[in-house]
Scaffold this motif. Structure first.
Motif, PDB file in Angstrom:
ATOM      1  N   ARG A 116       0.822  -1.214   0.000  1.00 24.67           N
ATOM      2  CA  ARG A 116       0.000   0.000   0.000  1.00 24.67           C
ATOM      3  C   ARG A 116       0.848   1.251   0.000  1.00 24.67           C
ATOM      4  NH1 ARG A 116      -3.682  -0.036   4.872  1.00 24.67           N
ATOM      5  NH2 ARG A 116      -1.981   1.020   5.954  1.00 24.67           N
ATOM      6  N   SER A 117       1.933   1.246   0.791  1.00 24.67           N
ATOM      7  CA  SER A 117       2.758   2.455   0.894  1.00 24.67           C
ATOM      8  C   SER A 117       4.184   2.081   1.267  1.00 24.67           C
ATOM      9  CB  SER A 117       2.186   3.417   1.942  1.00 24.67           C
ATOM     10  OG  SER A 117       2.234   2.821   3.242  1.00 24.67           O
ATOM     11  N   ILE A 118       5.111   2.998   0.986  1.00 23.38           N
ATOM     12  CA  ILE A 118       6.510   2.775   1.346  1.00 23.38           C
ATOM     13  C   ILE A 118       7.187   4.109   1.600  1.00 23.38           C
ATOM     14  CG2 ILE A 118       7.496   2.856  -0.993  1.00 23.38           C
ATOM     15  CD1 ILE A 118       9.152   0.331  -0.165  1.00 23.38           C
ATOM     16  N   SER A 119       8.118   4.125   2.548  1.00 21.66           N
ATOM     17  CA  SER A 119       8.917   5.322   2.824  1.00 21.66           C
ATOM     18  C   SER A 119      10.303   4.876   3.260  1.00 21.66           C
ATOM     19  CB  SER A 119       8.272   6.180   3.919  1.00 21.66           C
ATOM     20  OG  SER A 119       8.167   5.435   5.134  1.00 21.66           O
ATOM     21  N   GLY A 120      11.267   5.791   3.195  1.00 21.83           N
ATOM     22  CA  GLY A 120      12.626   5.449   3.585  1.00 21.83           C
ATOM     23  C   GLY A 120      13.640   6.203   2.762  1.00 21.83           C
ATOM     24  N   GLN A 121      14.852   5.667   2.677  1.00 19.80           N
ATOM     25  CA  GLN A 121      15.871   6.335   1.882  1.00 19.80           C
ATOM     26  C   GLN A 121      16.976   5.374   1.479  1.00 19.80           C
ATOM     27  OE1 GLN A 121      17.751   9.475   4.133  1.00 19.80           O
ATOM     28  NE2 GLN A 121      19.209   8.084   5.062  1.00 19.80           N
ATOM     29  N   CYS A 122      17.744   5.797   0.460  1.00 16.38           N
ATOM     30  CA  CYS A 122      18.914   5.060  -0.010  1.00 16.38           C
ATOM     31  C   CYS A 122      20.153   5.924   0.182  1.00 16.38           C
ATOM     32  CB  CYS A 122      18.779   4.705  -1.488  1.00 16.38           C
ATOM     33  SG  CYS A 122      17.407   3.613  -1.886  1.00 16.38           S
ATOM     34  N   THR A 123      21.319   5.316   0.214  1.00 11.54           N
ATOM     35  CA  THR A 123      22.584   6.053   0.186  1.00 11.54           C
ATOM     36  C   THR A 123      23.380   5.600  -1.028  1.00 11.54           C
ATOM     37  OG1 THR A 123      23.862   4.448   1.476  1.00 11.54           O
ATOM     38  CG2 THR A 123      22.623   6.125   2.710  1.00 11.54           C
ATOM     39  N   TYR A 124      24.378   6.421  -1.410  1.00 12.23           N
ATOM     40  CA  TYR A 124      25.138   6.158  -2.625  1.00 12.23           C
ATOM     41  C   TYR A 124      26.634   6.162  -2.334  1.00 12.23           C
ATOM     42  CZ  TYR A 124      20.803   6.846  -5.151  1.00 12.23           C
ATOM     43  OH  TYR A 124      19.516   6.700  -5.607  1.00 12.23           O
ATOM     44  N   PRO A 125      27.373   5.189  -2.864  1.00 12.14           N
ATOM     45  CA  PRO A 125      28.824   5.186  -2.686  1.00 12.14           C
ATOM     46  C   PRO A 125      29.447   6.353  -3.458  1.00 12.14           C
ATOM     47  CG  PRO A 125      28.013   3.066  -3.507  1.00 12.14           C
ATOM     48  CD  PRO A 125      26.908   4.037  -3.640  1.00 12.14           C
ATOM     49  N   GLU A 126      30.560   6.814  -2.962  1.00 14.54           N
ATOM     50  CA  GLU A 126      31.243   7.915  -3.627  1.00 14.54           C
ATOM     51  C   GLU A 126      31.687   7.493  -5.026  1.00 14.54           C
ATOM     52  OE1 GLU A 126      35.058  10.916  -2.843  1.00 14.54           O
ATOM     53  OE2 GLU A 126      34.393   9.496  -1.297  1.00 14.54           O
ATOM     54  N   GLY A 127      31.364   8.312  -5.997  1.00 14.21           N
ATOM     55  CA  GLY A 127      31.786   8.067  -7.371  1.00 14.21           C
ATOM     56  C   GLY A 127      30.871   7.184  -8.187  1.00 14.21           C
ATOM     57  N   LEU A 128      29.775   6.692  -7.586  1.00 11.05           N
ATOM     58  CA  LEU A 128      28.844   5.845  -8.325  1.00 11.05           C
ATOM     59  C   LEU A 128      27.444   6.446  -8.295  1.00 11.05           C
ATOM     60  CD1 LEU A 128      29.868   2.243  -7.153  1.00 11.05           C
ATOM     61  CD2 LEU A 128      30.442   3.364  -9.315  1.00 11.05           C
ATOM     62  N   ASP A 129      26.647   6.135  -9.308  1.00 13.44           N
ATOM     63  CA  ASP A 129      25.281   6.656  -9.357  1.00 13.44           C
ATOM     64  C   ASP A 129      24.240   5.577  -9.089  1.00 13.44           C
ATOM     65  OD1 ASP A 129      25.537   5.247 -11.709  1.00 13.44           O
ATOM     66  OD2 ASP A 129      24.937   6.885 -13.029  1.00 13.44           O
ATOM     67  N   VAL A 130      24.672   4.433  -8.509  1.00 10.69           N
ATOM     68  CA  VAL A 130      23.730   3.403  -8.077  1.00 10.69           C
ATOM     69  C   VAL A 130      23.799   3.286  -6.555  1.00 10.69           C
ATOM     70  CG1 VAL A 130      23.808   2.116 -10.237  1.00 10.69           C
ATOM     71  CG2 VAL A 130      25.428   1.544  -8.426  1.00 10.69           C
ATOM     72  N   ASP A 131      22.651   3.032  -5.925  1.00 15.68           N
ATOM     73  CA  ASP A 131      22.580   3.028  -4.474  1.00 15.68           C
ATOM     74  C   ASP A 131      23.290   1.836  -3.857  1.00 15.68           C
ATOM     75  OD1 ASP A 131      20.018   0.964  -4.237  1.00 15.68           O
ATOM     76  OD2 ASP A 131      19.805   2.381  -5.881  1.00 15.68           O
ATOM     77  N   GLY A 132      23.856   2.075  -2.646  1.00 16.03           N
ATOM     78  CA  GLY A 132      24.598   1.038  -1.945  1.00 16.03           C
ATOM     79  C   GLY A 132      23.925   0.548  -0.686  1.00 16.03           C
ATOM     80  N   SER A 133      22.870   1.234  -0.250  1.00 19.38           N
ATOM     81  CA  SER A 133      22.094   0.761   0.897  1.00 19.38           C
ATOM     82  C   SER A 133      20.689   1.321   0.794  1.00 19.38           C
ATOM     83  CB  SER A 133      22.728   1.186   2.225  1.00 19.38           C
ATOM     84  OG  SER A 133      22.519   2.575   2.460  1.00 19.38           O
ATOM     85  N   ALA A 134      19.785   0.675   1.506  1.00 16.84           N
ATOM     86  CA  ALA A 134      18.401   1.140   1.529  1.00 16.84           C
ATOM     87  C   ALA A 134      17.750   0.715   2.829  1.00 16.84           C
ATOM     88  CB  ALA A 134      17.621   0.567   0.346  1.00 16.84           C
ATOM     89  N   GLN A 135      16.944   1.619   3.389  1.00 11.20           N
ATOM     90  CA  GLN A 135      16.076   1.275   4.518  1.00 11.20           C
ATOM     91  C   GLN A 135      14.672   1.718   4.162  1.00 11.20           C
ATOM     92  OE1 GLN A 135      17.809   2.780   8.279  1.00 11.20           O
ATOM     93  NE2 GLN A 135      17.884   0.626   8.842  1.00 11.20           N
ATOM     94  N   ALA A 136      13.719   0.831   4.396  1.00 10.00           N
ATOM     95  CA  ALA A 136      12.351   1.126   4.004  1.00 10.00           C
ATOM     96  C   ALA A 136      11.369   0.644   5.059  1.00 10.00           C
ATOM     97  CB  ALA A 136      12.025   0.455   2.668  1.00 10.00           C
ATOM     98  N   LEU A 137      10.272   1.369   5.195  1.00 17.14           N
ATOM     99  CA  LEU A 137       9.125   0.912   5.965  1.00 17.14           C
ATOM    100  C   LEU A 137       7.981   0.765   4.971  1.00 17.14           C
ATOM    101  CD1 LEU A 137       7.675   0.207   8.601  1.00 17.14           C
ATOM    102  CD2 LEU A 137       7.061   2.620   8.819  1.00 17.14           C
ATOM    103  N   ALA A 138       7.547  -0.464   4.763  1.00 13.37           N
ATOM    104  CA  ALA A 138       6.465  -0.748   3.828  1.00 13.37           C
ATOM    105  C   ALA A 138       5.245  -1.228   4.599  1.00 13.37           C
ATOM    106  CB  ALA A 138       6.895  -1.815   2.821  1.00 13.37           C
ATOM    107  N   VAL A 139       4.081  -0.885   4.089  1.00  9.35           N
ATOM    108  CA  VAL A 139       2.821  -1.339   4.676  1.00  9.35           C
ATOM    109  C   VAL A 139       2.004  -1.991   3.565  1.00  9.35           C
ATOM    110  CG1 VAL A 139       0.728  -0.693   5.920  1.00  9.35           C
ATOM    111  CG2 VAL A 139       2.858   0.535   6.362  1.00  9.35           C
TER     112      VAL A 139
END
Length: 314
Positions: A194-217
């Motif tokens: 139904r819904s999701i919130s959270g964020q990702c982080t990115y390694p230096e020099g790359l444009d793809v995410d290296g971590s993610a935390q999410a709260l999904a319902v």
């Protein structure tokens, strides 16, 4: 007997080759990969033809279906092309790099009357199926929440370089591993998100995410905390499932343990005796082709997963 072509002979393709060869109603007829040596190696093992261009493969071979195992950004163009050629499409997860792209794939398959299955494998895994059987039994009460934690060094030298560019991969660990986590959530809860919130982080020099935390319902009210880390940390993978009368500890590909409200310790549960997950999902796809039925992991489902992958980025 259905003639199958495989497009892309990367690491995961080996699981598909074995599943195709083991099924009584399918044979591997052709393999295409831009690295012709990879295609030749697989083709020789299974008595198939090898190509370095999937367009040539489709024009020269009479195929009933294809397995697409390409970099994520190439999924749409390949799937649409195959659908226009009238062959059924098994498309590895994640379905594509955007929700809009997924919709275009669905439209192409529908317009050309071909079946589309997305390679979301969580619902075919014996340990996930075991955990779900415990949930569905009602013995531990009502499912209320779960936590899903996974960590591994995502940026190792052995990972193909295309994974590390947004242009070819579409995203990083959240698109790749997060799609598995959301698929598992939908399967275990028998619900959509139904819904999701959270964020990702990115390694230096790359444009793809290296971590993610999410709260999904989910639509049926179950909440899930999903944490995925791809930096230089210790490998870990565990799903903790909480119900009103107990809990389930799921270690993917390893074990399922249960602790009822009155128990002092977790007790192991014997995993369900069923075929390998890739063999199971392949059998589902083949039966879908033969019976003309709607699949659990069809295009709409794959697009649903990508919708919420994308929402977390946004």
């Amino acid at each position: 007997m259905l003639n199958i072509g495989v497009i892309g002979a990367g690491i995961i393709s080996g699981r598909h080759f074995k599943a195709i060869a083991a099924h009584n109603d399918t044979r591997l007829a052709a393999v295409a990969d831009i690295d012709r040596q990879k295609a030749l190696k697989a083709a020789e093992e299974y008595g198939a033809e090898a190509f370095d261009d999937y367009g040539e493969m489709l024009s020269r071979c009479r195929l009933d279906a294809v397995v697409i195992n390409l970099p994520h950004a190439l999924h749409e163009s390949c799937a649409v092309y195959c659908a226009q050629k009238g062959v059924h499409v098994f498309l590895e997860k994640p379905m594509s790099i955007s929700f809009d792209s997924c919709l275009r794939i669905i439209d192409a398959c529908r317009e050309n009357g071909v079946l589309l299955q997305i390679g979301h494998v969580q619902g075919y895994d014996r340990y996930n199926r075991t955990a779900k059987a415990v949930i569905d039994s009602g013995k531990l009460g009502r499912l209320v929440m779960l936590t899903d934690r996974r960590s591994a060094d995502y940026f190792t030298s052995s990972r193909p370089r295309w994974f590390l560019s947004k242009q070819t991969a579409g995203g990083g660990i959240w698109l790749n591993y997060g799609a598995h986590a959301l698929d598992k959530l939908c399967y275990l809860t028998s619900s959509r998100i139904r819904s999701i919130s959270g964020q990702c982080t990115y390694p230096e020099g790359l444009d793809v995410d290296g971590s993610a935390q999410a709260l999904a319902v989910t639509e049926n009210g179950v909440s899930a905390s999903i944490s995925i880390c791809g930096y230089k940390v210790s490998p870990f993978h565990e799903t903790h499932i909480y119900l009103t009368e107990g809990e389930i500890l799921l270690r993917p590909f390893e074990s399922v343990q249960v602790k009822a409200a009155d128990d002092e310790e977790f007790k192991p549960v014997a995993p369900i005796d069923c075929p390998d997950a890739f063999a199971s999902q392949w059998a589902d796809f083949v039966s879908g082709i033969k019976q003309g039925r709607i699949l659990r992991c069809g295009g709409e489902y794959g697009a649903h997963i990508i919708k919420f992958v994308e929402q977390l980025w946004e």
